[in-house]
Design a protein around this motif. Structure first.
Motif, PDB file in Angstrom:
ATOM      1  N   LEU A 180       0.827  -1.205   0.000  1.00  8.03           N
ATOM      2  CA  LEU A 180       0.000   0.000   0.000  1.00  8.03           C
ATOM      3  C   LEU A 180       0.863   1.258   0.000  1.00  8.03           C
ATOM      4  CD1 LEU A 180      -2.805  -0.998   2.535  1.00  8.03           C
ATOM      5  CD2 LEU A 180      -3.155  -0.358   0.136  1.00  8.03           C
ATOM      6  N   ARG A 181       1.905   1.263   0.803  1.00  2.00           N
ATOM      7  CA  ARG A 181       2.777   2.447   0.874  1.00  2.00           C
ATOM      8  C   ARG A 181       3.523   2.637  -0.448  1.00  2.00           C
ATOM      9  NH1 ARG A 181       2.300   3.743   6.198  1.00  2.00           N
ATOM     10  NH2 ARG A 181       2.345   2.055   7.732  1.00  2.00           N
ATOM     11  N   GLY A 182       3.968   1.554  -1.056  1.00  2.00           N
ATOM     12  CA  GLY A 182       4.646   1.680  -2.335  1.00  2.00           C
ATOM     13  C   GLY A 182       3.721   2.088  -3.457  1.00  2.00           C
ATOM     14  N   ARG A 183       2.521   1.537  -3.440  1.00  2.69           N
ATOM     15  CA  ARG A 183       1.554   1.853  -4.492  1.00  2.69           C
ATOM     16  C   ARG A 183       1.121   3.314  -4.425  1.00  2.69           C
ATOM     17  NH1 ARG A 183      -4.136  -1.376  -5.103  1.00  2.69           N
ATOM     18  NH2 ARG A 183      -4.650  -0.802  -7.253  1.00  2.69           N
ATOM     19  N   ALA A 184       1.122   3.865  -3.226  1.00  7.61           N
ATOM     20  CA  ALA A 184       0.758   5.277  -3.080  1.00  7.61           C
ATOM     21  C   ALA A 184       1.722   6.198  -3.826  1.00  7.61           C
ATOM     22  CB  ALA A 184       0.722   5.655  -1.597  1.00  7.61           C
ATOM     23  N   GLU A 185       2.949   5.733  -4.043  1.00  5.68           N
ATOM     24  CA  GLU A 185       3.979   6.554  -4.701  1.00  5.68           C
ATOM     25  C   GLU A 185       4.201   6.155  -6.157  1.00  5.68           C
ATOM     26  OE1 GLU A 185       5.099   9.122  -3.129  1.00  5.68           O
ATOM     27  OE2 GLU A 185       4.045   8.555  -1.286  1.00  5.68           O
ATOM     28  N   ARG A 186       3.284   5.417  -6.731  1.00  8.63           N
ATOM     29  CA  ARG A 186       3.488   4.922  -8.103  1.00  8.63           C
ATOM     30  C   ARG A 186       3.516   6.075  -9.105  1.00  8.63           C
ATOM     31  NH1 ARG A 186      -1.812   4.139  -6.834  1.00  8.63           N
ATOM     32  NH2 ARG A 186      -3.296   5.180  -8.236  1.00  8.63           N
ATOM     33  N   PRO A 187       4.189   5.873 -10.225  1.00  5.54           N
ATOM     34  CA  PRO A 187       4.194   6.897 -11.275  1.00  5.54           C
ATOM     35  C   PRO A 187       2.883   6.891 -12.046  1.00  5.54           C
ATOM     36  CG  PRO A 187       5.464   4.999 -11.969  1.00  5.54           C
ATOM     37  CD  PRO A 187       5.073   4.731 -10.543  1.00  5.54           C
ATOM     38  N   ASP A 188       2.732   7.864 -12.910  1.00 11.04           N
ATOM     39  CA  ASP A 188       1.587   7.957 -13.807  1.00 11.04           C
ATOM     40  C   ASP A 188       1.946   7.220 -15.101  1.00 11.04           C
ATOM     41  OD1 ASP A 188      -0.399   8.799 -15.654  1.00 11.04           O
ATOM     42  OD2 ASP A 188      -0.735  10.618 -14.481  1.00 11.04           O
ATOM     43  N   TYR A 189       1.164   6.213 -15.432  1.00 16.24           N
ATOM     44  CA  TYR A 189       1.458   5.388 -16.608  1.00 16.24           C
ATOM     45  C   TYR A 189       0.658   5.804 -17.844  1.00 16.24           C
ATOM     46  CZ  TYR A 189       3.609   2.242 -13.178  1.00 16.24           C
ATOM     47  OH  TYR A 189       4.381   1.715 -12.187  1.00 16.24           O
ATOM     48  N   ARG A 190      -0.094   6.885 -17.773  1.00 21.44           N
ATOM     49  CA  ARG A 190      -0.966   7.224 -18.902  1.00 21.44           C
ATOM     50  C   ARG A 190      -0.186   7.533 -20.173  1.00 21.44           C
ATOM     51  NH1 ARG A 190      -4.927  11.343 -15.752  1.00 21.44           N
ATOM     52  NH2 ARG A 190      -2.903  11.830 -14.794  1.00 21.44           N
ATOM     53  N   ALA A 191       0.918   8.250 -20.065  1.00 17.85           N
ATOM     54  CA  ALA A 191       1.720   8.520 -21.265  1.00 17.85           C
ATOM     55  C   ALA A 191       2.357   7.246 -21.804  1.00 17.85           C
ATOM     56  CB  ALA A 191       2.795   9.561 -20.953  1.00 17.85           C
ATOM     57  N   LEU A 192       2.763   6.360 -20.892  1.00 21.21           N
ATOM     58  CA  LEU A 192       3.355   5.085 -21.305  1.00 21.21           C
ATOM     59  C   LEU A 192       2.388   4.302 -22.191  1.00 21.21           C
ATOM     60  CD1 LEU A 192       5.574   2.800 -20.988  1.00 21.21           C
ATOM     61  CD2 LEU A 192       4.170   1.984 -19.079  1.00 21.21           C
ATOM     62  N   LEU A 193       1.105   4.279 -21.815  1.00 22.84           N
ATOM     63  CA  LEU A 193       0.142   3.486 -22.573  1.00 22.84           C
ATOM     64  C   LEU A 193       0.079   3.923 -24.025  1.00 22.84           C
ATOM     65  CD1 LEU A 193      -2.871   3.010 -20.128  1.00 22.84           C
ATOM     66  CD2 LEU A 193      -0.875   1.540 -20.486  1.00 22.84           C
ATOM     67  N   THR A 194       0.253   5.196 -24.303  1.00 20.44           N
ATOM     68  CA  THR A 194       0.177   5.681 -25.682  1.00 20.44           C
ATOM     69  C   THR A 194       1.353   5.200 -26.521  1.00 20.44           C
ATOM     70  OG1 THR A 194       1.363   7.766 -25.262  1.00 20.44           O
ATOM     71  CG2 THR A 194      -1.016   7.748 -24.849  1.00 20.44           C
ATOM     72  N   ARG A 195       2.421   4.727 -25.860  1.00 21.40           N
ATOM     73  CA  ARG A 195       3.616   4.262 -26.569  1.00 21.40           C
ATOM     74  C   ARG A 195       3.723   2.738 -26.633  1.00 21.40           C
ATOM     75  NH1 ARG A 195       5.737   8.170 -22.962  1.00 21.40           N
ATOM     76  NH2 ARG A 195       6.816   6.552 -21.763  1.00 21.40           N
ATOM     77  N   VAL A 196       2.729   2.034 -26.137  1.00 22.46           N
ATOM     78  CA  VAL A 196       2.773   0.572 -26.137  1.00 22.46           C
ATOM     79  C   VAL A 196       2.598   0.060 -27.565  1.00 22.46           C
ATOM     80  CG1 VAL A 196       1.585  -1.519 -25.395  1.00 22.46           C
ATOM     81  CG2 VAL A 196       1.976   0.338 -23.758  1.00 22.46           C
ATOM     82  N   THR A 197       3.544  -0.721 -28.027  1.00 23.76           N
ATOM     83  CA  THR A 197       3.469  -1.273 -29.377  1.00 23.76           C
ATOM     84  C   THR A 197       2.900  -2.683 -29.410  1.00 23.76           C
ATOM     85  OG1 THR A 197       5.758  -2.038 -29.224  1.00 23.76           O
ATOM     86  CG2 THR A 197       5.387   0.151 -30.171  1.00 23.76           C
ATOM     87  N   ALA A 198       2.870  -3.353 -28.265  1.00 25.80           N
ATOM     88  CA  ALA A 198       2.327  -4.709 -28.206  1.00 25.80           C
ATOM     89  C   ALA A 198       0.803  -4.667 -28.182  1.00 25.80           C
ATOM     90  CB  ALA A 198       2.839  -5.414 -26.950  1.00 25.80           C
TER      91      ALA A 198
END
Length: 259
Positions: A180-198
């Motif tokens: 829970l403590r680690g997940r609270a500090e997670r990055p934002d993956y929204r930009a990453l999703l736009t670059r997914v080629t798979a």
């Protein structure tokens, strides 16, 4: 050296792409039992217990999503699994996104189930920290009783409810709190999703209150090569609540990857 994580490894190596399953919080690898049974008949299926969960070691403190991703990569190295389809539900889906950020060349396809890519809000960070404190103070049972009929729909079968409740109460509080403590500090993956080629499969239970259908629709829109499947009659864990429908969607996706 033996792997750090406990894991299930069923099926045989074949021409079909291995499937790796990442569980959510606060569960363990048995949440994937219907998928392990279904897909290990034709391909290798690997389902680890994340650190702090199930039979894997508990590491108190803070467990970042990057640590979970590193553990999965190390396990797959140990098992000599080079490329694979990577599937995750809820927190597991966020770990899948972190894995794609770290080793995209190994991931042939992504399955993002009942999850979302945004970073935590300030309010959410406070809530996760407070819940971590509570779990360390009180244990898992009170929390499990409170959220059971949000994790799965109130109309889920008694068998499914019992399985989900058992996973939650069996989880070590120290492991759950660290996540829970680690997940609270997670990055934002929204930009990453736009670059997914798979190719990607986005799945969500129609009655999921934690990650509603709108979140899945947003991910589907962001991902360049994705399919969206909404599972009727399910909440946050459609793979257990409606395994036949979930497996049908996953099976169609895997067939496209294999092809």
């Amino acid at each position: 050296m033996s792997p750090f994580l406990a894991y299930e490894d069923k099926g045989v190596d074949s021409s079909q792409v291995p499937l790796v399953l990442v569980h959510g919080h606060p569960f363990d690898r048995t949440m994937w039992t219907p998928q392990i049974e279904e897909f290990s008949a034709t391909r290798r299926v690997i389902a680890p217990d994340l650190r702090g969960y199930g039979d894997s070691p508990v590491v108190p403190g803070i467990t970042a999503l990057s640590a979970f991703a590193e553990d999965i990569e190390a396990l797959l190295d140990d098992l000599k699994v080079e490329t694979f389809v990577l599937a995750g539900l809820s927190m597991g889906g966020q770990i899948v996104m972190e894995c794609y950020a770290r080793f995209p060349e190994r991931i042939r396809g992504l399955v993002l189930a009942d999850t979302f890519p945004a970073a935590e809000t300030p309010e959410g960070k406070r809530a996760r920290g407070a819940m971590a404190d509570r779990l360390l103070r009180e244990g898992m049972r009170g929390y499990a009783d409170e959220v059971l009929e949000k994790m799965v729909a109130p109309y889920a079968t008694a068998e499914v409810k019992a399985h989900v409740h058992h996973m939650m109460t069996a989880t070590p509080p120290e492991g759950a709190a660290a996540a829970l403590r680690g997940r609270a500090e997670r990055p934002d993956y929204r930009a990453l999703l736009t670059r997914v080629t798979a190719p990607a499969l986005v799945v969500v239970g129609a009655d999921d209150a934690y990650t509603p259908v709108s979140d899945a629709e947003d991910m589907h829109t962001a991902l360049p090569h994705s399919t969206l499947r909404v599972i009727e009659g399910a909440a946050h864990m459609p793979n257990l609540e409606r395994p036949e429908e979930f497996n049908a969607a996953l099976g169609e996706f895997l067939a496209r990857i294999d092809g």
